[in-house]
Each structure stands twice: as structure tokens, then as C-alpha cells.
Design an enzyme around this catalytic site. Structure first.
Site, short mmCIF file in Angstrom:
data_model
loop_
_atom_site.label_atom_id
_atom_site.label_comp_id
_atom_site.label_asym_id
_atom_site.label_seq_id
_atom_site.Cartn_x
_atom_site.Cartn_y
_atom_site.Cartn_z
N ALA A 26 18.11 27.31 -76.41
CA ALA A 26 17.36 28.38 -75.75
C ALA A 26 16.86 27.82 -74.43
CB ALA A 26 16.20 28.84 -76.63
N CYS A 27 17.20 28.45 -73.33
CA CYS A 27 17.11 27.77 -72.04
C CYS A 27 16.56 28.69 -70.96
CB CYS A 27 18.50 27.29 -71.62
SG CYS A 27 19.51 26.65 -72.98
N GLY A 28 16.41 28.10 -69.75
CA GLY A 28 16.12 28.86 -68.56
C GLY A 28 17.35 28.87 -67.67
N ASN A 258 21.51 31.57 -72.11
CA ASN A 258 20.20 31.42 -72.74
C ASN A 258 20.20 32.24 -74.01
OD1 ASN A 258 17.46 31.20 -73.42
ND2 ASN A 258 16.92 32.97 -72.16
#
Length: 543
Positions: A26-28, A258
Site C-alpha cells: 500500500a503506497c503513495g 497503490n
């Protein structure tokens, strides 16, 4: 390149509970694009600053030295590279055909490094490409933390050009084919620590186990004023249940992601199942060199594998992304007939890669973003008076004066937005879907070739069942007193949904000493923490 903890079997020796099949993150992420298509170094600088503002979306170790990874995807900096080639008395007939491969060779000093170069050079020649030089990009390894430095690959760039006899339209396909052939030959040589981050004549990927603010301190090309691009896709990785690794940093070769693909095992299995029946006049017998289609360790990488394969086989990247991540069309009564036909036609070709996901992608000509059918990940955008489209997983990644904001908004469930850099067009969701639906006579194709199977005749009987017989049948099919009183009775008598706890203290059916119903042997896989509850009345379109 595989990271040293990757599991090739359901359990590895050093980490018996680890399996690379369950890797998610889970990212930006986000992108910047100059709608006019004009390349500039200032856009790259702005993208790097935007990436730095997403640092909080990643993770670091206790010593603040090791990071989950960050990266940026841009157009190829032709001015910079052509000037260097000219200094070495190397000319390229058509600068637009200059291709660059970003290669992560084995750890510096490894005995495999020379062998990897030989395999890559020979494979490129076998594919009919013109090898120019190996380039050592200016890199400062001292900015890495101790862990990242110990595992850092030797990073090299291979520069290529298109031979005169090869049609330019086939160039991108041959580059993709060459990279897949390289991967097969490296695997055949039992070399697992060499990874091609990108090989293209339009885009270039810089990534690694770095903090976002160190990306341009590590890859010094990124601060060179000659490094210009009209687009920049950026990504800060957060590994929810994975080991940080250089190849798993993003962007991948076409996209950055994401979220999670919850259907990943089914997607991979279906892709493998159809490989025996795949055929294409573009590939002929070479198609076997592209299999298996999916070979990455993470869900983001596996989706990227599928996107690459479809894009290299004759479809544009917007078409491919809409195929893989379609909107929730089945129960949308307001969907135009042409768009419904498009969705129904492609539903028969490939299943959706579903889950809470926001995706940004680019092939160098088109850059865009797509949101999953449930809209469970944020994707907000701003269009400036200077003609720059900024999209990111959160607002505030670029500082703007209010008077410079022409338009702002967010992507809704199943929506897309894109910039066509070749033609200088900003394409919104409705325009994209209408254009895709009108490319072919999908409604006519469905009318001519789609066969609907008849519904099976009902076998239900209105004859009441004796109580003793009913109890025997309930036992036979595994219904317990709890099932009847707490599940079935509220549903049948009061039209209520059964109330149940999220936990389950019963043993797994396969380990239970009691006879269990057939359905108990199956469990739904979903992201319980990251998926917010969905209202079945207000959001029935996605149910």
C-alpha cells in the site's frame, strides 16, 4: 533479479511461513504530465519534489537507513544520451529510435556480472537490434543505507537503436520480446540476481531501495538540466507484508500501483490456463518465448506483466488497462449500449483484476490513471493554467497558487483519466470509454456470436417435507442448529441479514473432527483491514 528471501515453493527454508505469492503493498503514487507534450527538466524536478512529499507513505527501519523503495518513470532523456554518444563518435540515424535498458546486474564484484552482460548482448543481437554501448550512469552509492548498499546491484544502461530494416511500428514489440528472451536465458543459466527494470525506446525507470529525497542524490542523471520529460510517474512503496527488494520498488515497467489485487491467484491461474490456446499473427512461433505471461513476485508486478503482454500484442495502453480493470458495468442501468457491449465482449476474453487499487501508467505516449470498480483508493487530480495535469494518491504533493488551478477533482469508482502526449489531449473518463466503445462493432459481434445458455429447469418441489425427513436432510448436508436458528430463520421469517461476529473460533474444516458441510472447506480471500464496508443499497452497482 529476485530478492534473497523470495519463495519459489510454498515455503522456503530460511523463512518457512513466508510465501512470495501473498506479497501486497500500500503506497503513495502519482504522475505529472504536460498536456502539450513539451518536455522539460522543470517537470522532472517538480515530480521529484512531489515524490518527496509522499515519504510518509513508506516505511523505514529503526536506524532510518533502509527504506521500502521509491522510483520515477519518465520519457527517455534523448538530449543527454545523444550528446554522450556524439562524444564517443557514435551516431544514431533516427534519434527517436534510441532505446535504453536499465539493468540491475548482480551485486558489484559478482562473478555472474560479466556472464549477464554476454547473455544480454547476444540476445539483443539475436532479436535483430543494434547494440550501441554499455553506459555507466552517474550513481552515488554512498547515499544508501548499510542494508541497501550491501544488496545494491551494479546498475548499468544498455543503449540500442532500431536497424533500418525493422519497421518502427514493430520496434516496441521487438524490445519487449528481447527482454522476455533475456529473462528466459538468464533463468536457463540459473542466474536469478539480474533484473531488467525497463527496456524501451520511449520510457526509462529509475528506482531502488531509497528514500524519496535520495532518489536524485543516487541517480545523478535526474538533476542534469538535459534530463527532460513531458511526463513523470512517481511511487513511494509501503510493504504491508513483503520484504523490501530492488526489483519490487516501483514504478514497474508500465505502471505504479497503490493497493491490493485481491483476485490475484485467480487472475494468475486463469492466465496460465489460457496460455496453451494463445495465438497471435504478431508473434507466431515466438509466442512461446513470452510464456509464462506472469512471472513477477508481487501483485503489482504480476498486473504489470499482464499489461505489458497485452500492450505489446497490438492494443494501446488505455484499451489494455480498461480490459484488466473494468468498471462495474453489469448492473449499471445508465450505461450506454455501446459501452455495455464493449465491457461484455471483453468480459469473455479476460477476467477483471479486482481489489482496492489506484493505478498510474504510461507507455511514453500516453499517461493516465485508473481506479478500481469499488473506488476504494484515493486518486485526486489538478489541472493547472500552465497545462500540467497533476494526479496523486493525496492532495498537496505540489504547491500551487489558487489562481493557477483550472480544474480539480477526484476519480470515482471504475473511472480513468489520461493525457495523450502525441496529440496534446486531456482525456476524461467519458471520452475514453466512448472512444474505446466505438473502435469496433462490439454490439454486432455480440449479436452474431454470443450464445446464451438456457436456464436449467427448476427442480424445486412444492410438496412439504416431513419433519423427520427434513432433519435427516439437514444432517446430510451439514446444517447445524446454529445455522438454522441464527442464519436461516432470521433471513426467512424476518427478512434480516444474519448477525455474526468477524471472528471464528471453530477449527478449519480440513482439521475438524466433526463432519462439516462442503462449503466450509472454502474461504473468501479479501483485504479485511483495507476494504471499507460497502453499503449494499447505495452501492449495489458494485455488489
Amino acid at each position: 533479479m529476485t530478492h534473497k528471501h523470495e519463495a519459489t515453493t510454498p515455503a522456503c527454508t530460511s523463512y518457512p511461513l513466508y510465501d512470495s505469492r501473498w506479497e501486497h503493498d500500500a503506497c503513495g503514487m502519482g504522475f505529472l504530465a504536460q498536456v502539450s507534450g513539451e518536455a522539460s527538466h522543470s517537470l522532472v524536478e517538480t515530480a521529484l519534489d512531489a515524490l518527496t512529499r509522499l515519504t510518509h507513505r513508506g516505511a523505514q527501519d529503526a536506524e532510518a537507513e533502509a527504506y521500502d523503495g521509491a522510483g520515477i518513470l519518465t520519457q527517455i532523456p534523448r538530449a543527454l544520451l545523444l550528446e554522450e554518444l556524439e562524444q564517443q563518435k557514435i551516431s544514431v540515424a533516427d534519434p527517436a529510435t534510441l532505446a535504453v535498458g536499465m539493468v540491475f546486474l548482480p551485486i558489484r564484484g559478482s562473478e555472474h556480472s560479466l556472464r549477464c552482460r554476454e547473455i544480454i548482448e547476444q540476445t539483443l543481437a539475436d532479436a535483430g537490434l543494434t547494440f550501441l554501448i554499455w553506459r555507466t550512469p552517474p550513481i552515488d552509492y554512498s547515499v544508501l543505507g548499510a542494508t541497501a548498499r550491501a544488496n545494491a546491484p551494479e546498475i548499468m544502461q544498455v543503449l540500442l537503436s532500431c536497424p533500418p530494416e525493422l519497421p518502427v511500428k514493430r520496434y516496441a514489440q521487438i524490445l519487449y520480446y528481447a527482454r522476455r528472451l533475456i529473462e528466459h536465458r538468464l533463468a536457463g543459466a540459473q542466474i536469478t540476481d539480474c533484473y531488467v527494470a525497463s527496456l524501451s525506446h520511449t520510457i526509462l525507470v529509475h528506482k531502488g531501495l531509497l528514500a524519496p529525497h535520495d532518489l536524485s542524490n543516487f541517480y545523478l542523471d535526474l538533476v542534469d538540466p538535459r534530463f527532460a520529460s513531458a511526463l513523470a510517474v512517481f511511487h513511494q512503496r509501503y510493504s504491508t507484508n513483503t520484504f523490501p527488494a530492488w526489483p519490487l520498488a516501483q514504478p514497474m515497467r508500465l505502471l505504479a500501483h497503490n493497493g491490493e489485487i485481491n483476485t490475484i491467484r485467480g487472475n494468475v491461474n486463469w492466465m496460465q490456463a489460457r496460455e496453451a490456446a494463445l495465438a497471435s499473427p504478431l508473434w507466431d512461433e515466438r509466442l512461446q518465448d513470452l510464456l509464462p505471461v506472469v512471472q513477477s513476485a508481487s501483485d503489482s508486478g504480476q498486473l504489470d506483466n499482464a499489461l505489458e503482454f497485452l500492450a505489446a500484442s497490438g492494443r494501446d495502453v488505455l484499451h489494455c488497462m480498461q480490459m484488466l480493470v473494468p468498471p462495474a458495468w453489469e448492473h449499471d442501468t445508465e450505461l450506454p449500449d455501446a459501452e455495455r457491449a464493449w465491457c461484455e465482449y471483453h468480459a469473455g476474453q479476460i477476467e477483471p483484476w479486482d481489489g482496492p487499487a489506484a493505478l498510474v501508467f504510461s507507455d511514453g505516449y500516453m499517461v493516465g490513471a485508473a481506479l478500481d470498480r469499488n473506488g476504494l483508493r484515493p486518486a485526486r487530480y489538478v489541472l493547472t493554467a500552465q497545462g500540467v495535469l497533476i494526479l496523486a494518491s493525496e492532495v498537496g504533493v505540489v504547491s500551487l497558487d489558487p489562481q493557477d488551478v483550472v480544474e480539480k477533482g477526484r476519480l470515482g469508482p471504475g473511472e480513468m483519466i489520461a493525457v495523450d502526449l502525441e496529440h496534446g489531449l486531456l482525456m476524461r473518463d467519458r471520452e475514453i470509454k466512448e472512444a474505446l466503445a466505438l473502435r469496433q462493432p462490439y454490439e454486432q459481434w455480440l449479436a452474431d456470436h454470443l450464445t446464451h445458455l438456457p436456464h436449467p429447469s427448476s427442480v424445486a418441489s412444492d410438496t412439504p417435507v416431513e419433519m423427520g425427513d427434513l432433519f435427516s436432510r439437514q444432517q446430510l448436508f451439514g446444517y447445524t442448529h446454529e445455522d438454522v436458528e441464527m442464519v436461516l430463520r432470521p433471513m426467512l421469517t424476518d427478512n434480516k441479514e444474519p448477525t455474526w461476529s468477524m471472528g471464528d473460533d471453530a477449527p478449519l474444516a480440513v482439521l475438524s473432527h466433526q463432519v462439516r458441510s462442503f462449503s466450509d472447506y472454502f474461504r473468501q480471500r479479501f483485504a479485511q483491514v483495507t476494504n471499507p464496508p460497502i453499503d449494499p443499497l447505495r452501492e449495489r452497482i458494485v455488489m
